[in-house]
Design a protein around this motif. Structure first.
Motif, PDB file in Angstrom:
ATOM      1  N   GLY A  13     -11.613 -16.856   5.402  1.00  0.00           N
ATOM      2  CA  GLY A  13     -10.607 -17.430   4.531  1.00  0.00           C
ATOM      3  C   GLY A  13      -9.613 -16.592   4.246  1.00  0.00           C
ATOM      4  N   ARG A  14      -8.886 -16.931   3.472  1.00  0.00           N
ATOM      5  CA  ARG A  14      -8.085 -16.230   2.564  1.00  0.00           C
ATOM      6  C   ARG A  14      -7.977 -14.362   3.157  1.00  0.00           C
ATOM      7  N   VAL A  15      -6.609 -14.151   3.351  1.00  0.00           N
ATOM      8  CA  VAL A  15      -7.322 -12.193   3.544  1.00  0.00           C
ATOM      9  C   VAL A  15      -5.811 -11.883   2.896  1.00  0.00           C
ATOM     10  N   GLY A  16      -5.967 -10.881   1.885  1.00  0.00           N
ATOM     11  CA  GLY A  16      -5.193 -10.199   1.078  1.00  0.00           C
ATOM     12  C   GLY A  16      -4.875  -8.133   2.296  1.00  0.00           C
ATOM     13  N   VAL A  17      -3.684  -7.705   1.516  1.00  0.00           N
ATOM     14  CA  VAL A  17      -4.028  -6.503   1.636  1.00  0.00           C
ATOM     15  C   VAL A  17      -2.876  -5.345   0.768  1.00  0.00           C
ATOM     16  N   LEU A  18      -4.010  -5.622  -0.100  1.00  0.00           N
ATOM     17  CA  LEU A  18      -3.104  -4.250  -1.733  1.00  0.00           C
ATOM     18  C   LEU A  18      -3.460  -2.954  -1.019  1.00  0.00           C
ATOM     19  N   LEU A  19      -1.612  -2.504  -1.213  1.00  0.00           N
ATOM     20  CA  LEU A  19      -0.841  -1.131  -0.490  1.00  0.00           C
ATOM     21  C   LEU A  19      -1.175  -0.591  -2.068  1.00  0.00           C
ATOM     22  N   LEU A  20      -1.318   0.328  -1.972  1.00  0.00           N
ATOM     23  CA  LEU A  20      -1.444   1.632  -3.139  1.00  0.00           C
ATOM     24  C   LEU A  20      -0.607   2.697  -3.573  1.00  0.00           C
ATOM     25  N   ASN A  21       0.810   2.637  -3.815  1.00  0.00           N
ATOM     26  CA  ASN A  21       1.971   3.785  -3.794  1.00  0.00           C
ATOM     27  C   ASN A  21       2.126   4.504  -5.301  1.00  0.00           C
ATOM     28  N   LEU A  22       2.709   4.961  -5.433  1.00  0.00           N
ATOM     29  CA  LEU A  22       3.090   5.944  -6.559  1.00  0.00           C
ATOM     30  C   LEU A  22       4.177   5.124  -7.594  1.00  0.00           C
ATOM     31  N   GLY A  23       5.321   4.933  -6.772  1.00  0.00           N
ATOM     32  CA  GLY A  23       6.012   4.526  -7.535  1.00  0.00           C
ATOM     33  C   GLY A  23       7.305   5.335  -7.818  1.00  0.00           C
ATOM     34  N   GLY A  24       8.256   4.736  -8.656  1.00  0.00           N
ATOM     35  CA  GLY A  24       9.440   5.543  -8.557  1.00  0.00           C
ATOM     36  C   GLY A  24      10.811   5.009  -8.999  1.00  0.00           C
ATOM     37  N   PRO A  25      11.707   5.748  -9.738  1.00  0.00           N
ATOM     38  CA  PRO A  25      12.448   5.075 -10.814  1.00  0.00           C
ATOM     39  C   PRO A  25      13.371   4.577 -10.030  1.00  0.00           C
ATOM     40  N   ASP A  26      13.692   3.244 -10.657  1.00  0.00           N
ATOM     41  CA  ASP A  26      14.519   2.301  -9.150  1.00  0.00           C
ATOM     42  C   ASP A  26      16.098   2.748 -10.039  1.00  0.00           C
ATOM     43  N   ARG A  27      16.712   2.741 -11.352  1.00  0.00           N
ATOM     44  CA  ARG A  27      17.978   3.803 -12.102  1.00  0.00           C
ATOM     45  C   ARG A  27      17.538   4.858 -12.783  1.00  0.00           C
ATOM     46  N   LEU A  28      18.543   5.280 -13.370  1.00  0.00           N
ATOM     47  CA  LEU A  28      18.564   7.060 -14.054  1.00  0.00           C
ATOM     48  C   LEU A  28      17.868   6.990 -14.839  1.00  0.00           C
ATOM     49  N   GLU A  29      18.047   5.635 -15.749  1.00  0.00           N
ATOM     50  CA  GLU A  29      16.972   4.817 -17.174  1.00  0.00           C
ATOM     51  C   GLU A  29      16.101   4.762 -16.931  1.00  0.00           C
TER      52      GLU A  29
END
Ligand SMILES: C=CC1=C(C)c2cc3[nH]c(cc4nc(cc5[nH]c(cc1n2)c(C)c5CCC(=O)O)C(CCC(=O)O)=C4C)c(C)c3C=C
Ligand SMILES: [Fe+2]
Ligand SMILES: [Fe+2]
Length: 387
Positions: free
Chosen positions: A2-18
């Protein structure tokens, strides 16, 4: 299928200074990042540490253009992975779930439910497992799974770590060769693996397999490379006053300078995207340090980003995972627990003597710091070097 998904896990980081302040607050609110004996202390301490660290951290983000490139790169990796999977005959929708910033893991999970995904592969973008990275994301997912019956009907599998995957090792070796080929005497260059550090007690008390996986991975990259160069492994990005895995990158660079090394090729090992610790810490701070130590030819191997050999490796991991018997989140934690790794009770309650001592110290520090901060307006944490 059936429908297949891949979940990529990562830390994340601030896009802007604020975003830096709230990002740091999220990070330090995570009990897998700062371990405390009393859950109620977590948020006040996270608030205290993040507000005192924000300015310094913003200065670093300013030097790399005012934000983290992590979201953009991770999304590009997702698109490249989708395309590669399609070329291999496996249609899939890719989701990005960050631990501490947008798009959050919770947002990715909501989309997965909305899209009625039937088969899901959970793939952390950390080649080596650490309690503080993949472990933290698995913890969060375990909680989300317990809370939501819709998730429980998804046929999912977890890839705990993939530091020995052949294509990944090859992609790393290829990038090192490219860098070496730009040096006049490539065999003379010293290859310097710089891994992100973790506090030493994660490994020695909580049984984090991170150090072992980093060592195996480094060794296997050198084997794949099959060249006569000398190499070193060291750990960067220490935060706070406790001991982290050694040797520290700055000490190791100075020592190589003293020994007369002239050509240094730095390889970031624990993260597959460019981020603040490659672009600022290695490219600016360590470069300066190396220069002072007499290492005049300082080079850094780029992060894998969307390197095609690497993306093919990710696609192979996904296809193998879909074919193999599924590995559950609870199995990953159980499996690690058996070998004295990732023990939840010990982790939560700090039952070992030295974890108790460390927890006690932190709690005490939090209390005192909070009071001093309120009374004097100056932080104690600043004085002890945590900020
Ligand atoms: C495998 C990679 C990483 C490990 C292990 C890790 C552990 C770890 N990190 C902190 C504290 C901070 N990390 C910060 C940023 C950050 N960390 C990683 C990766 C690992 N961390 C990345 C890729 C990033 C940067 C994301 C980006 O914006 O590009 C930060 C914030 C930046 C700063 O202020 O220096 C902190 C703080 C701890 C305490 C820890 C282990 C316990
Ligand atoms: Fe980190
Ligand atoms: Fe860091």
């Amino acid at each position: 299928m059936g429908r297949v998904g891949v979940l990529l896990l990562n830390l994340g980081g601030p896009d802007r200074l604020e975003d830096v302040g709230p990002f740091l607050f999220n990070l330090f609110s995570d009990p897998e990042i700062i371990r405390l004996p009393f859950p109620w202390l977590q948020r006040p301490l996270a608030w205290l540490i993040s507000s005192r660290r924000t300015k310094k951290s913003q200065e670093n983000y300013k030097q790399i253009g005012g934000g983290s490139p992590l979201r953009r790169i991770t999304e590009a990796q997702g698109e490249a992975l989708k395309e590669q999977l399609g070329a291999l005959g496996q249609e899939a929708t890719i989701y990005v779930g960050m631990r501490y910033w947008h798009p959050y893991t919770e947002e990715a999970i909501a989309k997965i439910i909305q899209d009625k995904i039937e088969h899901l592969v959970i793939l952390p973008l950390y080649p080596q497992f650490s309690i503080s990275t993949s472990g933290s994301s698995f913890r969060l997912l375990e909680k989300l799974w317990k809370e939501n019956t819709k998730l429980q009907s998804i046929n999912y599998t977890v890839i705990p770590s993939w530091h020995k995957q052949q294509g990944y090792l090859q992609a790393m070796a290829d990038l090192i060769v490219q860098e070496l080929s730009q040096i006049a005497n490539p065999d003379e260059a010293h290859i310097f693996f710089s891994a992100h550090g973790v506090p030493k007690n994660y490994v020695e008390e909580a049984g984090d397999p991170y150090e072992q996986e980093i060592e195996e991975c480094t060794y296997l990259i050198m084997q794949t490379l099959n060249r006569p160069n000398f190499y070193t492994l060291a750990y960067q990005s220490r935060v706070g006053p406790v001991e982290w895995l050694q040797p520290y990158t700055e000490d190791a660079i100075k020592e190589l300078g003293t020994k007369g090394t002239k050509d240094l090729v730095v390889v970031p090992i624990s993260f597959v995207s460019e981020h603040i610790e490659t672009l600022q810490e290695i490219d600016i701070e360590y470069r300066e340090l190396a220069e002072e130590a007499g290492i005049h030819n300082f080079r850094r191997v780029p992060a894998l980003n969307t390197n095609p050999v690497f993306i093919k490796a990710l696609a192979d991991l996904v296809i193998d995972a879909l074919e193999a018997p599924s590995l559950k989140l609870s199995q990953v934690t159980q499996m690690k627990k058996k070998v004295k790794i990732y023990p939840p009770e010990r982790w939560e309650w700090g039952m070992t003597t030295s974890a108790e001592v460390w927890n006690g110290r932190i709690a005490m520090l939090g209390f005192i710091a909070l009071i001093i901060e309120l009374v004097t307006g100056h932080g104690l944490l600043h004085m002890v070097g945590l900020l």
